[in-house]
Design a protein around this motif. Structure first.
Motif, PDB file in Angstrom:
ATOM      1  N   LYS A   1      -7.336  -2.667  18.425  1.00 41.54           N
ATOM      2  CA  LYS A   1      -7.166  -2.436  16.997  1.00 41.54           C
ATOM      3  C   LYS A   1      -6.022  -1.445  16.785  1.00 41.54           C
ATOM      4  CE  LYS A   1     -10.724  -2.378  14.387  1.00 41.54           C
ATOM      5  NZ  LYS A   1     -11.996  -2.018  13.698  1.00 41.54           N
ATOM      6  N   LEU A   2      -5.067  -1.832  15.953  1.00 39.82           N
ATOM      7  CA  LEU A   2      -3.940  -0.967  15.627  1.00 39.82           C
ATOM      8  C   LEU A   2      -4.190  -0.338  14.266  1.00 39.82           C
ATOM      9  CD1 LEU A   2      -1.006  -3.311  16.711  1.00 39.82           C
ATOM     10  CD2 LEU A   2      -2.163  -1.557  18.061  1.00 39.82           C
ATOM     11  N   PRO A   3      -4.217   0.973  14.190  1.00 36.88           N
ATOM     12  CA  PRO A   3      -4.511   1.623  12.909  1.00 36.88           C
ATOM     13  C   PRO A   3      -3.390   1.418  11.902  1.00 36.88           C
ATOM     14  CG  PRO A   3      -3.801   3.247  14.520  1.00 36.88           C
ATOM     15  CD  PRO A   3      -3.955   1.947  15.265  1.00 36.88           C
ATOM     16  N   ALA A   4      -3.723   1.555  10.637  1.00 37.18           N
ATOM     17  CA  ALA A   4      -2.711   1.499   9.582  1.00 37.18           C
ATOM     18  C   ALA A   4      -1.697   2.607   9.826  1.00 37.18           C
ATOM     19  CB  ALA A   4      -3.370   1.671   8.222  1.00 37.18           C
ATOM     20  N   ARG A   5      -0.439   2.325   9.475  1.00 37.56           N
ATOM     21  CA  ARG A   5       0.616   3.293   9.769  1.00 37.56           C
ATOM     22  C   ARG A   5       1.729   3.176   8.737  1.00 37.56           C
ATOM     23  NH1 ARG A   5       1.696   5.954  14.424  1.00 37.56           N
ATOM     24  NH2 ARG A   5       3.743   6.962  14.501  1.00 37.56           N
ATOM     25  N   ARG A   6       2.200   4.320   8.271  1.00 37.99           N
ATOM     26  CA  ARG A   6       3.341   4.292   7.361  1.00 37.99           C
ATOM     27  C   ARG A   6       4.608   4.035   8.162  1.00 37.99           C
ATOM     28  NH1 ARG A   6       4.870   5.193   2.428  1.00 37.99           N
ATOM     29  NH2 ARG A   6       2.815   5.889   1.765  1.00 37.99           N
ATOM     30  N   MET A   7       5.413   3.088   7.693  1.00 33.24           N
ATOM     31  CA  MET A   7       6.669   2.781   8.353  1.00 33.24           C
ATOM     32  C   MET A   7       7.627   2.154   7.355  1.00 33.24           C
ATOM     33  SD  MET A   7       5.724  -0.623  10.630  1.00 33.24           S
ATOM     34  CE  MET A   7       4.209   0.081  11.321  1.00 33.24           C
ATOM     35  N   ASN A   8       8.860   1.985   7.779  1.00 37.52           N
ATOM     36  CA  ASN A   8       9.837   1.333   6.916  1.00 37.52           C
ATOM     37  C   ASN A   8       9.578  -0.155   6.824  1.00 37.52           C
ATOM     38  OD1 ASN A   8      11.524   3.899   7.836  1.00 37.52           O
ATOM     39  ND2 ASN A   8      12.482   3.055   5.992  1.00 37.52           N
ATOM     40  N   LEU A   9       9.842  -0.688   5.652  1.00 31.22           N
ATOM     41  CA  LEU A   9       9.790  -2.129   5.405  1.00 31.22           C
ATOM     42  C   LEU A   9      11.133  -2.508   4.797  1.00 31.22           C
ATOM     43  CD1 LEU A   9       8.166  -4.816   5.216  1.00 31.22           C
ATOM     44  CD2 LEU A   9       7.509  -4.095   2.919  1.00 31.22           C
TER      45      LEU A   9
ATOM     46  N   SER B   1       0.839  -1.191   0.000  1.00 29.36           N
ATOM     47  CA  SER B   1       0.000   0.000   0.000  1.00 29.36           C
ATOM     48  C   SER B   1       0.878   1.247   0.000  1.00 29.36           C
ATOM     49  CB  SER B   1      -0.913  -0.001   1.234  1.00 29.36           C
ATOM     50  OG  SER B   1      -1.698   1.168   1.289  1.00 29.36           O
ATOM     51  N   ALA B   2       0.790   2.021  -1.066  1.00 31.36           N
ATOM     52  CA  ALA B   2       1.496   3.301  -1.208  1.00 31.36           C
ATOM     53  C   ALA B   2       2.987   3.192  -0.948  1.00 31.36           C
ATOM     54  CB  ALA B   2       0.872   4.344  -0.273  1.00 31.36           C
TER      55      ALA B   2
ATOM     56  N   PRO C   1      -0.800  -2.388   7.120  1.00 29.47           N
ATOM     57  CA  PRO C   1      -2.258  -2.391   7.228  1.00 29.47           C
ATOM     58  C   PRO C   1      -2.767  -2.417   8.658  1.00 29.47           C
ATOM     59  CG  PRO C   1      -1.448  -4.550   6.593  1.00 29.47           C
ATOM     60  CD  PRO C   1      -0.267  -3.632   6.540  1.00 29.47           C
ATOM     61  N   GLU C   2      -4.001  -1.996   8.809  1.00 30.47           N
ATOM     62  CA  GLU C   2      -4.666  -2.092  10.116  1.00 30.47           C
ATOM     63  C   GLU C   2      -4.642  -3.538  10.584  1.00 30.47           C
ATOM     64  OE1 GLU C   2      -8.571   0.020  11.228  1.00 30.47           O
ATOM     65  OE2 GLU C   2      -9.192  -2.030  10.777  1.00 30.47           O
ATOM     66  N   THR C   3      -4.401  -3.727  11.875  1.00 31.76           N
ATOM     67  CA  THR C   3      -4.354  -5.080  12.418  1.00 31.76           C
ATOM     68  C   THR C   3      -4.847  -5.055  13.855  1.00 31.76           C
ATOM     69  OG1 THR C   3      -2.908  -7.010  12.738  1.00 31.76           O
ATOM     70  CG2 THR C   3      -1.969  -4.849  13.223  1.00 31.76           C
TER      71      THR C   3
ATOM     72  N   VAL D   1       5.199  -2.885  19.665  1.00 37.31           N
ATOM     73  CA  VAL D   1       5.704  -1.516  19.596  1.00 37.31           C
ATOM     74  C   VAL D   1       4.636  -0.585  19.032  1.00 37.31           C
ATOM     75  CG1 VAL D   1       7.501  -0.040  18.635  1.00 37.31           C
ATOM     76  CG2 VAL D   1       8.052  -2.369  19.367  1.00 37.31           C
ATOM     77  N   ARG D   2       3.916  -1.037  18.028  1.00 39.05           N
ATOM     78  CA  ARG D   2       2.823  -0.223  17.491  1.00 39.05           C
ATOM     79  C   ARG D   2       1.787   0.070  18.572  1.00 39.05           C
ATOM     80  NH1 ARG D   2       0.867  -2.828  11.843  1.00 39.05           N
ATOM     81  NH2 ARG D   2      -0.573  -1.041  11.939  1.00 39.05           N
ATOM     82  N   MET D   3       1.556  -0.902  19.449  1.00 36.74           N
ATOM     83  CA  MET D   3       0.627  -0.695  20.556  1.00 36.74           C
ATOM     84  C   MET D   3       1.144   0.386  21.508  1.00 36.74           C
ATOM     85  SD  MET D   3      -2.172  -1.456  22.116  1.00 36.74           S
ATOM     86  CE  MET D   3      -2.692  -3.010  21.402  1.00 36.74           C
ATOM     87  N   SER D   4       2.433   0.325  21.823  1.00 34.18           N
ATOM     88  CA  SER D   4       3.018   1.320  22.726  1.00 34.18           C
ATOM     89  C   SER D   4       2.891   2.721  22.154  1.00 34.18           C
ATOM     90  CB  SER D   4       4.496   0.992  22.966  1.00 34.18           C
ATOM     91  OG  SER D   4       4.651  -0.252  23.602  1.00 34.18           O
TER      92      SER D   4
END
Length: 261
Positions: A70-78, A38-39, A62-64, A102-105
């Motif tokens: 619920k963790l929202p979608a987030r732009r990050m490095n892959l 995605s993008a 993606p959201e997970t 970490v996304r939760m934190s």
């Protein structure tokens, strides 16, 4: 890690993967994965050691869900890890910059403004503003965190000088509140210093000499760390893989940006 499941399905759909002779790793990743993400943006070759390469890009994870949250979608490095058989590249694995924990934190840490923090705790507004700006920084993509290093390098070098005063310390973490440290740490948004010594540490993850330490920007249980590593010998830089140090990027003068899972 959860990114592996994503790429397991991607690899199945594009296998067998073949590339033209001497194809650039970035071009290979762009062609093979662009339609599965995605993008995607900012493709960059992080490492190329002949038969192994690492390509970094940013994409929207993606959201997970994590347990019931619920963790929202987030732009990050892959980070995409490649191996070469003959003249053909293949994808051996991948890792998003932040696992679910970490996304939760970050989700909860950024849910309050500095003013809201002061209304629910005894923290001062200045302290709340530092916490908020720190969380924004460490939740950012690599380019932002590396730019922070450039901006604060003079302060970071002062911390390095302070670390040099404790070459025989056996305790892995230098006290954040020790004289001469706190102001420097706060200025550079550093959580603590980790002395990466072999004594008392994991041989596979520790350096074998005194001048090897990391300035930790953020950490999470059990092994997640973001920071700036300093070494004097390039051969002591930890190897990059999809389940260890997921990225190590040279910043010059013995400094490296890293993320570890």
């Amino acid at each position: 890690m959860y990114a592996k499941a994503l790429f397991a399905s991607i690899v199945v759909t594009i296998a067998p993967i073949a590339a033209m002779a001497a194809e650039d790793p970035v071009v290979f990743v762009q062609r093979e994965l662009a339609n599965n993400l995605s993008a995607p943006q900012s493709y960059e070759l992080v490492s190329n050691q002949g038969n192994n390469a690492v390509v970094s890009l940013t994409a929207i994870a993606p959201e997970t869900t994590y347990y019931k949250d619920k963790l929202p979608a987030r732009r990050m490095n892959l980070y995409v890890y490649l191996v070469k058989a003959g003249e053909s590249w293949g994808i051996s694995g991948s890792a998003y910059a932040m696992p679910k924990t970490v996304r939760m934190s970050f989700k909860y840490g950024l849910s309050q403004s500095p003013a809201e923090m002061t209304s629910t705790s005894s923290i001062t507004l200045k302290g709340a503003e530092w916490i908020h700006s720190h969380l924004v920084l460490v939740a950012s993509t690599d380019d932002v965190i590396i730019a922070h290093f450039r901006e604060k390098q003079e302060t970071i070098e002062k911390i390095r000088s302070q670390v040099g005063l404790h070459p025989t310390s056996q305790y892995p973490n230098i006290d954040h509140d020790a004289p001469g440290y706190k102001e420097l740490f706060d200025e550079a948004s550093i959580e603590y210093v980790d002395l990466k010594k072999r004594a008392g540490g994991d041989v596979k993850e520790s350096c074998s000499f005194a001048d090897c330490f990391a300035l930790i920007l953020a950490f999470d249980s059990p092994h997640y760390e973001i920071g700036y590593l300093h070494v004097t010998r390039p051969e002591d830089v930890p190897p990059v893989s999809e389940d260890g140090y997921i990225v190590v990027r040279s910043l010059g003068d013995g400094w490296y940006f890293f993320r570890r899972l």
